[in-house]
Write an enzyme that holds these catalytic residues in place. Structure first.
Site, short mmCIF file in Angstrom:
data_model
loop_
_atom_site.label_atom_id
_atom_site.label_comp_id
_atom_site.label_asym_id
_atom_site.label_seq_id
_atom_site.Cartn_x
_atom_site.Cartn_y
_atom_site.Cartn_z
N TYR A 192 0.82 -1.20 0.00
CA TYR A 192 0.00 0.00 0.00
C TYR A 192 0.86 1.26 0.00
O TYR A 192 0.68 2.15 -0.84
CB TYR A 192 -0.92 0.00 1.23
CG TYR A 192 -1.72 1.27 1.41
CD1 TYR A 192 -2.87 1.49 0.65
CD2 TYR A 192 -1.34 2.24 2.33
CE1 TYR A 192 -3.62 2.65 0.81
CE2 TYR A 192 -2.08 3.40 2.49
CZ TYR A 192 -3.21 3.61 1.73
OH TYR A 192 -3.94 4.77 1.88
N LYS A 244 1.12 3.90 -3.04
CA LYS A 244 0.67 5.28 -2.82
C LYS A 244 1.78 6.26 -3.16
O LYS A 244 1.52 7.36 -3.66
CB LYS A 244 0.22 5.47 -1.37
CG LYS A 244 -1.05 4.72 -1.00
CD LYS A 244 -2.29 5.26 -1.71
CE LYS A 244 -2.79 6.54 -1.09
NZ LYS A 244 -4.09 6.97 -1.65
#
Length: 386
Positions: A148, A152
């Site tokens: 993640y 991101k």
């Protein structure tokens, strides 16, 4: 926002907790709202808020939703916490390819403003950060402990790199910025708080970890809404495009120990606050073992890990940031909030101290702690034959 009455805003991930809150705030100011999400809204929408069901991984669906928007708030993401963090393929598809689809659609349809919801994690990977600012470099991609955070970072880089890109048919240029929020809280938050309350009610929340002086940050949902509205306005010519190409850390501006922050929630629901404190290294090791077990049996039994390695770092290692840039360039002024309204929200839905605690939950936790201690002890023993 002075220009909201004539603007049309599209919000990707608009049916989530924060997206819906942002939509309601903009709607009250007279703006036209389009919500784009894979799931239908849980709350009843006003008649003039448009919901478009679609998948950000499908460019044609993104393009259709974005056409006609003046500004896009790109909130949609995947893999923030729990077992979602372990689904690499879906995380890549949503966070990286999905962001590329949003950028491409904005350029094709002349959308001149894009606000991207990023994360503290683009610069943080377990190292201590005290009052950091936006001059901090991105954490090298290979040092991110989870997919993640890495994706991101890639998405934020793409959004900021696209700033100034010419729009099709001479419609000007794309102005983009990124907001890096702390952990979000507020009444009705559905990702983190219910998981914490679940651990409390099952008797699993029996210890804390890390240095009691370690500090992290949180942001109330309404402060985050305000920051997004200000960032979108700062992309306009009226504000001299001052947020164009910029990133901003956003929080309540009140560093606090992670577990002390949740003390009012624990005690407000009638439970004792844990007295046992364990080292971060031990909990990180347990999280690592849990992730390895999930890797092996996840395809058959997709269980929810107690904690992931990233969650251990985010909750047990000091990292907090200056709000100076957001205050100066956006006019961001976080309001004062606490967990009282969160406690009332959970109590109104039947949560609180029950007559019996979960024996099974306590048994699982005791087993995990004992297993971790044994594993750590064995790791210090010399190898046979060495």
């Amino acid at each position: 926002m002075t220009n909201a009455r004539t603007d049309t805003f599209l919000i990707t991930g608009g049916c989530g907790y924060f997206g819906y809150r942002l939509a309601c705030s903009l709607h009250k100011k007279g703006a036209k709202i389009i919500l784009f999400d894979t799931i239908s809204p849980k709350q009843e929408l006003p008649e003039d808020i448009v919901f478009v069901q679609g998948d950000i991984r499908e460019y044609a669906q993104v393009e259709k939703a974005i056409a006609g928007a003046d500004c896009v708030f790109h909130l949609a993401s995947y893999g923030m916490s729990g077992r979602e963090q372990l689904n690499r393929h879906l995380i890549e598809a949503v966070n990286v390819q999905g962001t590329q689809h949003v950028l491409q659609a904005c350029i094709e349809h002349g959308v001149s403003r894009l606000v991207y919801t990023s994360t503290f994690n683009v610069v943080f990977g377990g190292q201590v950060i005290e009052n950091g600012d936006e001059s901090l470099p991105y954490l090298p991609l290979h040092l991110h402990p989870d997919h993640y955070s890495r994706t991101k970072s890639l998405a934020e880089m793409a959004v900021l790199k696209a700033n100034g890109t010419a729009l099709k048919e001479g419609a000007g240029v794309l102005r983009s910025c990124a907001l890096r929020p702390a952990g979000i809280y507020g009444p009705g938050e559905q990702r983190h708080l219910p998981r914490i309350v679940g651990y409390i009610e099952k008797g699993i929340f029996r210890f804390v970890y890390g240095d009691p002086k370690s500090l992290v940050e949180f942001v109330h949902v309404d402060n985050l809404v305000s920051a997004h509205e200000l960032a979108a306005e700062a992309l306009t010519s009226k504000k001299q495009h001052r947020s164009s190409g910029q990133a901003y850390f956003i929080s309540d501006g009140k560093p606090v120990n992670n577990f002390e922050f949740f003390r009012p929630l624990v005690e407000g629901l009638g439970y004792p606050f844990p007295k046992l404190r364990l080292p971060v290294s031990l909990i990180y090791f347990v999280a690592f073992l849990t992730e390895m077990i999930h890797l092996l049996i996840g395809p058959v039994y997709n269980f929810q890990p107690l904690l992931t390695r990233t969650e251990v770092y985010k909750t047990g290692v000091t990292h907090y940031f200056s709000m100076a840039k957001a205050k100066e360039e956006l006019g961001y002024e976080p309001q004062e909030y606490n967990l009282d309204e969160v406690v009332r929200w959970f109590r109104s839905r039947g949560h609180g101290k029950k007559s019996q605690s979960s024996f099974f939950g306590r048994l699982i936790l005791d087993f995990l702690i004992c297993a971790a201690l044994v594993a750590v002890a064995l790791s210090f023993l010399p190898f046979v034959g060495s």
